[in-house]
Design an enzyme around this catalytic site. Sequence first.
Site, short mmCIF file in Angstrom:
data_model
loop_
_atom_site.label_atom_id
_atom_site.label_comp_id
_atom_site.label_asym_id
_atom_site.label_seq_id
_atom_site.Cartn_x
_atom_site.Cartn_y
_atom_site.Cartn_z
N ASP A 1 -6.42 23.77 0.43
CA ASP A 1 -5.52 23.24 -0.60
C ASP A 1 -5.63 24.21 -1.78
O ASP A 1 -6.66 24.28 -2.43
CB ASP A 1 -5.99 21.83 -0.99
CG ASP A 1 -5.14 21.21 -2.10
OD1 ASP A 1 -4.33 21.95 -2.71
OD2 ASP A 1 -5.30 20.01 -2.36
N ASP B 1 -1.90 20.72 1.84
CA ASP B 1 -2.77 21.74 2.45
C ASP B 1 -1.96 22.83 3.14
O ASP B 1 -1.04 22.53 3.91
CB ASP B 1 -3.71 21.09 3.46
CG ASP B 1 -4.70 20.18 2.78
OD1 ASP B 1 -5.61 20.70 2.12
OD2 ASP B 1 -4.52 18.94 2.84
N GLN C 1 -7.81 25.05 -5.77
CA GLN C 1 -8.83 23.99 -5.68
C GLN C 1 -9.93 24.23 -4.64
O GLN C 1 -11.11 24.07 -4.91
CB GLN C 1 -8.13 22.65 -5.37
CG GLN C 1 -9.11 21.51 -5.10
CD GLN C 1 -8.41 20.28 -4.53
OE1 GLN C 1 -7.88 19.47 -5.30
NE2 GLN C 1 -8.42 20.12 -3.22
N ASP D 1 -4.29 14.92 6.10
CA ASP D 1 -4.37 15.00 4.64
C ASP D 1 -4.92 13.69 4.09
O ASP D 1 -4.66 12.62 4.64
CB ASP D 1 -2.98 15.29 4.04
CG ASP D 1 -3.08 15.73 2.57
OD1 ASP D 1 -4.17 16.16 2.16
OD2 ASP D 1 -2.07 15.64 1.85
N TYR E 1 -17.16 16.24 -6.97
CA TYR E 1 -15.92 15.89 -6.28
C TYR E 1 -14.84 16.96 -6.50
O TYR E 1 -14.45 17.23 -7.62
CB TYR E 1 -15.39 14.53 -6.74
CG TYR E 1 -14.18 14.15 -5.93
CD1 TYR E 1 -14.33 13.80 -4.60
CD2 TYR E 1 -12.90 14.23 -6.45
CE1 TYR E 1 -13.22 13.50 -3.82
CE2 TYR E 1 -11.79 13.93 -5.68
CZ TYR E 1 -11.97 13.56 -4.36
OH TYR E 1 -10.88 13.29 -3.59
N LYS F 1 -10.86 15.68 -1.01
CA LYS F 1 -11.31 15.40 0.36
C LYS F 1 -11.15 16.65 1.21
O LYS F 1 -10.51 17.61 0.80
CB LYS F 1 -10.49 14.25 0.93
CG LYS F 1 -11.04 12.89 0.53
CD LYS F 1 -12.28 12.53 1.34
CE LYS F 1 -12.92 11.30 0.74
NZ LYS F 1 -14.33 11.17 1.06
N GLN G 1 -3.90 19.10 29.54
CA GLN G 1 -3.31 19.13 30.90
C GLN G 1 -4.24 19.77 31.94
O GLN G 1 -5.25 20.36 31.62
CB GLN G 1 -1.97 19.88 30.88
CG GLN G 1 -0.94 19.32 29.93
CD GLN G 1 -0.28 18.01 30.34
OE1 GLN G 1 0.23 17.30 29.52
NE2 GLN G 1 -0.30 17.70 31.61
N ASP H 1 -1.17 8.24 -3.41
CA ASP H 1 -1.57 9.56 -2.89
C ASP H 1 -1.86 9.51 -1.39
O ASP H 1 -2.78 10.18 -0.89
CB ASP H 1 -2.81 10.10 -3.62
CG ASP H 1 -2.50 10.59 -5.02
OD1 ASP H 1 -1.32 10.63 -5.40
OD2 ASP H 1 -3.47 10.91 -5.75
C1 F6R Z 1 -7.26 12.73 -2.97
C2 F6R Z 1 -6.58 13.44 -4.04
C3 F6R Z 1 -5.91 12.67 -5.10
C4 F6R Z 1 -6.60 12.85 -6.46
C5 F6R Z 1 -5.92 12.01 -7.53
C6 F6R Z 1 -6.51 12.24 -8.91
O1 F6R Z 1 -7.90 13.61 -2.13
O2 F6R Z 1 -6.58 14.65 -4.06
O3 F6R Z 1 -5.81 11.33 -4.77
O4 F6R Z 1 -7.96 12.49 -6.36
O5 F6R Z 1 -4.55 12.33 -7.58
O6 F6R Z 1 -6.45 13.60 -9.21
P1 F6R Z 1 -6.85 14.19 -10.64
O7 F6R Z 1 -8.21 13.71 -10.97
O8 F6R Z 1 -6.78 15.68 -10.43
O9 F6R Z 1 -5.80 13.71 -11.60
MG MG Z 2 -4.93 17.70 0.96
MG MG Z 3 -4.94 18.25 -3.23
#
Ligand code: F6R
Ligand code: MG
Ligand code: MG
Length: 371
Positions: free
Chosen positions: A13, A55, A96, A133, A234, A237, A247, A292
């Site tokens: 990503d 991604d 990211q 995703d 964090y 994900k 096959q 999301d």
């Molecule tokens: C899940 C994901 C989104 C972000 C959410 C908050 O993997 O990427 O759900 O966690 O949109 O994002 P921020 O903190 O960047 O505003």
């Molecule tokens: Mg993603």
């Molecule tokens: Mg993302």
Amino acid sequence: MPDKTTLSVIKADVGSVAGHQVIHPRLEEIAEESLKEAQEMGVLEDFYVTHCGDDLELIMTHRQGVDSSKVHELAWLTFKKATREAEDLHLYAAGQDLLVDAFAGNVRGLGPGSAELEFEERKAEPVAVFMMDKTEPGTFNFPIFRMFGDPFCSAGLVIDTAMHEGFRFEVWDIKAHRRVFFDCPEELYDLLAFIGTKGQYVIKRVYPRADQVVEGEAVACVSTDKLAHIAGKYVGKDDPVAVVRSQSGLPAMGEVLEAWSWPFLAAGWNRGSHNGPVMPITMAQNRVSRFDGPPRVFGLGFQVGDGKLVGPVDLFDDPAFDPVRQQAAELADYMRRHGPFEPHRLPMDEMEYTTMPQLMAKVKDRWEDVA
Ligand code: F6R
Ligand code: MG
Ligand code: MG
């Protein structure tokens, strides 16, 4: 001996449009240019660039084997180029997944995810590439188990003589960085005892036990990179990928797809902190939206021949999967109504890489002992 072919899927990503929803088409164009150049220089045999939600997915065939530093560096540099464009376009979360500045031999541990299989091509070699995703690598445990271990999913386990011999599962403990092998069907219960804990024990590869393919070759591989464990904080994900051969004594493509015919629950979704149903989607539906998510899987099918990719086929583009999508949407509703309550929101220990520890620190001096 014939040349072996390697199928590598490497993803990251590196930025997206309207938050974490979908990749920008320019990033895919840049990746195509970069891989085309590598093909002309003889590094790649063939490639296909696509995305799953936010991604960027590089599907590549080559003769360099698994874990080739040449191919991994190519993927890394491609993600770097796409990141520069993402920055210019002010895309969200540009770069990211590129957790370090410099490439160090292999993308493993640097942020991107990879799943690779090296094999001697059979006369006809059907493969499926699955991309997810808003979820984690262990989400593949359930469908991969269904394909290669569950006779209620794959009829071949009962009625195909080669499949009847069973499969060997390579399981990684992604917290302790160790692995173990289980031979199924005789060790089925042992396998399930571990892979049900999908945040820690992850199916990495599957091997056949008869002679469908050259001895020692894996027929399925899953990316097991855990961004949170790499970065220590964090950073999104892992949004894993998997490649599956099919096959002729392996699960039929229809059995490989049957494994996704029920929207099972997976960890991820908004802020990587919620359980939600896995929705199989088509290319036309290939972005996340509600809360999301919900977590989704996108599948492309190819034939690999003489190192080239013939295809793709949009694997979930079938009205037979409409009821699964519908059920996933209903389950998303059901789960969402729990709001901040478990089991929709993940347990505390699975949220250790979110901002939760900071919130807990805020009240740490206000706790009073009770009898
Ligand atoms: C899940 C994901 C989104 C972000 C959410 C908050 O993997 O990427 O759900 O966690 O949109 O994002 P921020 O903190 O960047 O505003
Ligand atoms: Mg993603
Ligand atoms: Mg993302």
